[in-house]
Design an enzyme around this catalytic site. Sequence first.
Site, mmCIF file in Angstrom:
data_model
loop_
_atom_site.group_PDB
_atom_site.id
_atom_site.type_symbol
_atom_site.label_atom_id
_atom_site.label_comp_id
_atom_site.label_asym_id
_atom_site.label_seq_id
_atom_site.Cartn_x
_atom_site.Cartn_y
_atom_site.Cartn_z
ATOM 1 N N HIS A 187 4.817 5.092 0.476
ATOM 2 C CA HIS A 187 3.470 4.494 0.432
ATOM 3 C C HIS A 187 2.459 5.572 0.063
ATOM 4 O O HIS A 187 2.168 6.453 0.873
ATOM 5 C CB HIS A 187 3.093 3.889 1.792
ATOM 6 C CG HIS A 187 1.735 3.246 1.831
ATOM 7 N ND1 HIS A 187 1.512 2.032 2.458
ATOM 8 C CD2 HIS A 187 0.518 3.628 1.340
ATOM 9 C CE1 HIS A 187 0.227 1.713 2.338
ATOM 10 N NE2 HIS A 187 -0.394 2.677 1.666
ATOM 11 N N HIS A 202 -1.173 6.551 -2.778
ATOM 12 C CA HIS A 202 -2.160 6.149 -3.788
ATOM 13 C C HIS A 202 -2.345 7.306 -4.762
ATOM 14 O O HIS A 202 -2.848 8.362 -4.374
ATOM 15 C CB HIS A 202 -3.495 5.818 -3.100
ATOM 16 C CG HIS A 202 -3.355 4.758 -2.056
ATOM 17 N ND1 HIS A 202 -3.598 3.430 -2.307
ATOM 18 C CD2 HIS A 202 -2.948 4.832 -0.765
ATOM 19 C CE1 HIS A 202 -3.346 2.725 -1.206
ATOM 20 N NE2 HIS A 202 -2.955 3.550 -0.255
ATOM 21 N N PHE A 203 -1.938 7.092 -6.011
ATOM 22 C CA PHE A 203 -2.109 8.140 -7.025
ATOM 23 C C PHE A 203 -3.464 8.028 -7.733
ATOM 24 O O PHE A 203 -3.889 8.967 -8.388
ATOM 25 C CB PHE A 203 -1.019 8.025 -8.101
ATOM 26 C CG PHE A 203 0.286 8.701 -7.753
ATOM 27 C CD1 PHE A 203 0.328 9.870 -7.007
ATOM 28 C CD2 PHE A 203 1.483 8.173 -8.220
ATOM 29 C CE1 PHE A 203 1.543 10.505 -6.728
ATOM 30 C CE2 PHE A 203 2.696 8.802 -7.952
ATOM 31 C CZ PHE A 203 2.728 9.958 -7.205
ATOM 32 N N ASN A 213 -3.695 -0.525 -5.788
ATOM 33 C CA ASN A 213 -5.133 -0.810 -5.631
ATOM 34 C C ASN A 213 -5.999 0.120 -6.478
ATOM 35 O O ASN A 213 -6.969 0.707 -6.000
ATOM 36 C CB ASN A 213 -5.547 -0.754 -4.142
ATOM 37 C CG ASN A 213 -5.386 0.637 -3.537
ATOM 38 O OD1 ASN A 213 -4.535 1.416 -3.965
ATOM 39 N ND2 ASN A 213 -6.199 0.948 -2.546
ATOM 40 N N LYS A 266 2.223 -5.773 -2.985
ATOM 41 C CA LYS A 266 1.390 -5.399 -1.835
ATOM 42 C C LYS A 266 0.408 -6.518 -1.512
ATOM 43 O O LYS A 266 -0.309 -7.008 -2.386
ATOM 44 C CB LYS A 266 0.607 -4.121 -2.171
ATOM 45 C CG LYS A 266 -0.286 -3.612 -1.055
ATOM 46 C CD LYS A 266 0.527 -2.986 0.089
ATOM 47 C CE LYS A 266 -0.339 -2.596 1.271
ATOM 48 N NZ LYS A 266 -1.079 -1.372 1.061
ATOM 49 N N HIS A 309 -0.605 -4.786 4.237
ATOM 50 C CA HIS A 309 -1.691 -4.123 4.974
ATOM 51 C C HIS A 309 -2.031 -5.067 6.130
ATOM 52 O O HIS A 309 -2.650 -6.107 5.917
ATOM 53 C CB HIS A 309 -2.906 -3.875 4.081
ATOM 54 C CG HIS A 309 -3.991 -3.123 4.785
ATOM 55 N ND1 HIS A 309 -4.348 -1.829 4.471
ATOM 56 C CD2 HIS A 309 -4.788 -3.481 5.834
ATOM 57 C CE1 HIS A 309 -5.307 -1.426 5.294
ATOM 58 N NE2 HIS A 309 -5.597 -2.415 6.123
ATOM 59 N N HIS A 314 1.812 1.480 7.227
ATOM 60 C CA HIS A 314 0.972 2.391 8.014
ATOM 61 C C HIS A 314 0.579 1.810 9.381
ATOM 62 O O HIS A 314 -0.591 1.608 9.678
ATOM 63 C CB HIS A 314 -0.270 2.849 7.245
ATOM 64 C CG HIS A 314 -0.987 1.803 6.435
ATOM 65 N ND1 HIS A 314 -1.353 0.588 6.944
ATOM 66 C CD2 HIS A 314 -1.403 1.810 5.155
ATOM 67 C CE1 HIS A 314 -1.971 -0.094 6.000
ATOM 68 N NE2 HIS A 314 -2.003 0.605 4.908
ATOM 69 N N LEU A 339 -7.840 3.801 6.968
ATOM 70 C CA LEU A 339 -7.597 2.451 7.454
ATOM 71 C C LEU A 339 -6.102 2.166 7.406
ATOM 72 O O LEU A 339 -5.445 2.589 6.456
ATOM 73 C CB LEU A 339 -8.367 1.424 6.612
ATOM 74 C CG LEU A 339 -9.874 1.427 6.901
ATOM 75 C CD1 LEU A 339 -10.625 0.603 5.859
ATOM 76 C CD2 LEU A 339 -10.166 0.893 8.314
ATOM 77 N N ASP A 341 0.679 7.376 2.915
ATOM 78 C CA ASP A 341 -0.621 6.768 2.643
ATOM 79 C C ASP A 341 -1.606 7.812 2.122
ATOM 80 O O ASP A 341 -2.814 7.691 2.322
ATOM 81 C CB ASP A 341 -1.181 6.053 3.876
ATOM 82 C CG ASP A 341 -2.271 5.062 3.509
ATOM 83 O OD1 ASP A 341 -2.391 4.695 2.317
ATOM 84 O OD2 ASP A 341 -3.026 4.654 4.422
ATOM 85 N N HIS A 382 -9.961 10.672 -2.060
ATOM 86 C CA HIS A 382 -11.348 10.320 -2.408
ATOM 87 C C HIS A 382 -12.098 11.639 -2.551
ATOM 88 O O HIS A 382 -11.932 12.526 -1.703
ATOM 89 C CB HIS A 382 -12.017 9.505 -1.290
ATOM 90 C CG HIS A 382 -11.394 8.162 -1.052
ATOM 91 N ND1 HIS A 382 -11.726 7.056 -1.785
ATOM 92 C CD2 HIS A 382 -10.471 7.763 -0.151
ATOM 93 C CE1 HIS A 382 -11.025 6.016 -1.348
ATOM 94 N NE2 HIS A 382 -10.250 6.412 -0.356
ATOM 95 N N ALA A 441 -12.510 5.293 3.174
ATOM 96 C CA ALA A 441 -11.341 5.462 4.042
ATOM 97 C C ALA A 441 -10.185 6.032 3.243
ATOM 98 O O ALA A 441 -9.894 5.552 2.148
ATOM 99 C CB ALA A 441 -10.947 4.117 4.632
HETATM 100 C C1 NCD Z 1 -6.374 3.511 1.116
HETATM 101 C C2 NCD Z 1 -7.082 3.880 -0.188
HETATM 102 O O1 NCD Z 1 -7.987 4.702 -0.155
HETATM 103 O O2 NCD Z 1 -6.681 3.362 -1.250
HETATM 104 N N1 NCD Z 1 -7.205 3.943 2.204
HETATM 105 C C3 NCD Z 1 -6.807 4.152 3.477
HETATM 106 O O3 NCD Z 1 -7.649 4.441 4.327
HETATM 107 N N2 NCD Z 1 -5.550 4.068 3.847
HETATM 108 C C4 NCD Z 1 -6.093 2.063 1.145
HETATM 109 C C5 NCD Z 1 -5.130 1.631 2.224
HETATM 110 O O4 NCD Z 1 -3.957 1.978 2.206
HETATM 111 O O5 NCD Z 1 -5.556 0.921 3.141
HETATM 112 ZN ZN ZN Z 2 -2.408 2.870 1.553
#
Ligand code: NCD
Ligand code: ZN
Length: 347
Positions: free
Chosen positions: A13, A15-16, A41, A98, A135, A173, A218, A246, A250, A262
């Site tokens: 899990h 996010h790239f 996402n 997802k 989620h 998560h 989150l 996860d 950012h 988040a």
């Molecule tokens: C994730 C994101 O920034 O894409 N943020 C997070 O707090 N985990 C999205 C997610 O997995 O909920």
């Molecule tokens: Zn995530």
Amino acid sequence: MNEITITLPDDLHLHFRDDDMLGETVPATARCFGRAIVMPNTVPPVRNAAEAQRYKERILAARPAGSNFEPLMTLYLTDRTTAADIAEAAKAGIKAVKLYPAGATTNSDAAVTNIDALGPVLEALEANNMLLLVHGEVTDAHIDIFDREKEFIDQRLGPITQRYPNLKLVFEHITTKDAADFVLSAGANIAATITPQHLLLNRNDLLVGGVRPHNFCLPVLKRNTHQQALREVVATGSNKFFLGTDSAPHEQSKKENACGCAGCYSAWAALELYTQIFDDLGALDKLEGFASFHGADFYGIPRNKGSVTLIKESWTLPESITLPNGRPIIPFMAGSEVEWKIKSINN
Ligand code: NCD
Ligand code: ZN
């Protein structure tokens, strides 16, 4: 034990993001993971097999020279996803989709507003042996943010798992004892990922002494009794729980902000931090199952062939990293000492 060798792990899990950010995120994960489940996402989200294929090509192009790292693509469910989209994704080799309840987290505005209307999509997932990644938080304004995971279990997850008893589902998560207990008591088709931050931290680390925006993710960090329950469950070695960082980058300016985003960008030290956690728990013998076996087995993909060796030697995470666009990002646990270090990778 001062040194441990495990089969090359997978991050199931993360996010790239996209475009020039891939120049940072893909090498950071490819340095020690064989594969990763890539969350969809992005902006705009990855909604069908064709979009997933194009995104995959951009990720592959960002791999360091000689890397065998393999991204495993997912689709983002919307109210308009059809059973035909699922069948096509299965044919294209996509393993999972997802489910974000609309508004639950970063870039989830285009997601599912009515879970009850997902019947044909969930049937298609079951029929094609694809996984539903969830989620697990409700989004009702009147539900306290610390109760949203438990509420999701009661309102949503219980009914879905009863109605689709063969659907393979990953509760992503997880952050509470309630979620760990739910997964433990559910059938073999239900598993969960656990992040480093939810094992290392609790809500005091978010709020005591001042707001710590880089610990905000989150689902939000919960009270220490939940953190303790998650630590206990991974230490048992149960094959229902596996590694999903996860890692969610950012830019600094988006985190240190009156309305901060988040997500914790943990890729620079995630494997080392998990190793430290299992060491603290006296459960280093359970690390390989969590990091390298349980997830691959649940997804029905072969275990990786390579290996990674870590040694107990401390190093300090950078305070800040410069992104390819020249702007700074603060890594998870920036400036902290990490007790374990990667010594070598054999892949
Ligand atoms: C994730 C994101 O920034 O894409 N943020 C997070 O707090 N985990 C999205 C997610 O997995 O909920
Ligand atoms: Zn995530």
